[in-house]
Design an enzyme around this catalytic site. Structure first.
Site, PDB file in Angstrom:
ATOM      1  N   GLY A  48       0.818  -1.217   0.000  1.00  7.76           N
ATOM      2  CA  GLY A  48       0.000   0.000   0.000  1.00  7.76           C
ATOM      3  C   GLY A  48       0.847   1.259   0.000  1.00  7.76           C
ATOM      4  O   GLY A  48       0.567   2.220  -0.735  1.00  7.76           O
ATOM      5  N   CYS A  49       1.898   1.271   0.805  1.00  4.43           N
ATOM      6  CA  CYS A  49       2.760   2.456   0.895  1.00  4.43           C
ATOM      7  C   CYS A  49       3.543   2.660  -0.399  1.00  4.43           C
ATOM      8  O   CYS A  49       3.782   3.802  -0.814  1.00  4.43           O
ATOM      9  CB  CYS A  49       3.691   2.347   2.094  1.00  4.43           C
ATOM     10  SG  CYS A  49       2.784   2.332   3.661  1.00  4.43           S
ATOM     11  N   THR A  50       3.927   1.569  -1.040  1.00  5.29           N
ATOM     12  CA  THR A  50       4.622   1.670  -2.323  1.00  5.29           C
ATOM     13  C   THR A  50       3.686   2.245  -3.378  1.00  5.29           C
ATOM     14  O   THR A  50       4.058   3.155  -4.125  1.00  5.29           O
ATOM     15  CB  THR A  50       5.159   0.291  -2.759  1.00  5.29           C
ATOM     16  OG1 THR A  50       6.094  -0.159  -1.772  1.00  5.29           O
ATOM     17  CG2 THR A  50       5.830   0.357  -4.120  1.00  5.29           C
ATOM     18  N   ALA A  53       3.233   6.012  -2.628  1.00  9.60           N
ATOM     19  CA  ALA A  53       4.436   6.784  -2.953  1.00  9.60           C
ATOM     20  C   ALA A  53       4.613   6.898  -4.466  1.00  9.60           C
ATOM     21  O   ALA A  53       4.939   7.977  -4.980  1.00  9.60           O
ATOM     22  CB  ALA A  53       5.660   6.141  -2.314  1.00  9.60           C
TER      23      ALA A  53
END
Length: 157
Positions: A48-50, A53
């Protein structure tokens, strides 16, 4: 974390100085006079964070065209942020808040639901900070996917 710990439009953005992925200090005050997107995410390198970003990276030109710079903040150590930035080709500052103090000051750390359980952790959050250092928009519990597109649609003219 209770609702009253959250920031609202018009609030002064809490000041911070945190190390970036190279260990160099970056302060919110470095951005005075400019608009900035400050977003908080749980962990570099997770799916999710990738996605989030990379969405910010893919839309940097559109955000810059609207007058916004981007800063990402997580509790990861600078070394992990450096690997993440290099692996994903990220060209905006990723800051390390290992003690979670800044996350807490911005209301982006506390109780949240995770798979039906209440846990302590990073609350995925995004803020628009105006050139005077005030909160223009505060968004808590944002979704990793589709968030940047929604943000672009809602940017103040």
């Amino acid at each position: 974390m209770t609702e009253q710990n959250r920031l609202s439009p018009g609030d002064q953005a809490p000041a911070f100085t945190l190390p970036d992925s190279e260990g160099k200090p970056v302060s919110l005050s470095d951005y005075l006079g400019r608009s900035v997107v400050v977003y908080f995410y749980p962990a570099a390198g997770t799916p999710g964070c990738t996605k989030q970003a990379c969405d910010f990276q893919e839309n940097l030109a559109d955000l810059a065209g609207s007058g916004y710079e981007v800063i990402g903040i997580s509790p990861d150590k600078p070394e992990k942020l450096a690997k993440f930035a290099e692996a994903e080709g990220l060209r905006f500052p990723l800051l390390s808040d290992v003690d979670r103090r800044v996350l807490a000051e911005w209301g982006a750390y506390g109780e949240k639901k995770n798979y039906g359980r209440v846990v302590q952790g990073v609350i995925r959050s995004t803020f628009l900070v105006d050139p005077q250092g005030k909160i223009a928009k505060a968004m808590y519990n944002v979704r990793a996917t589709g968030h940047v597109a929604k943000l672009l649609r809602e940017l103040p003219a």
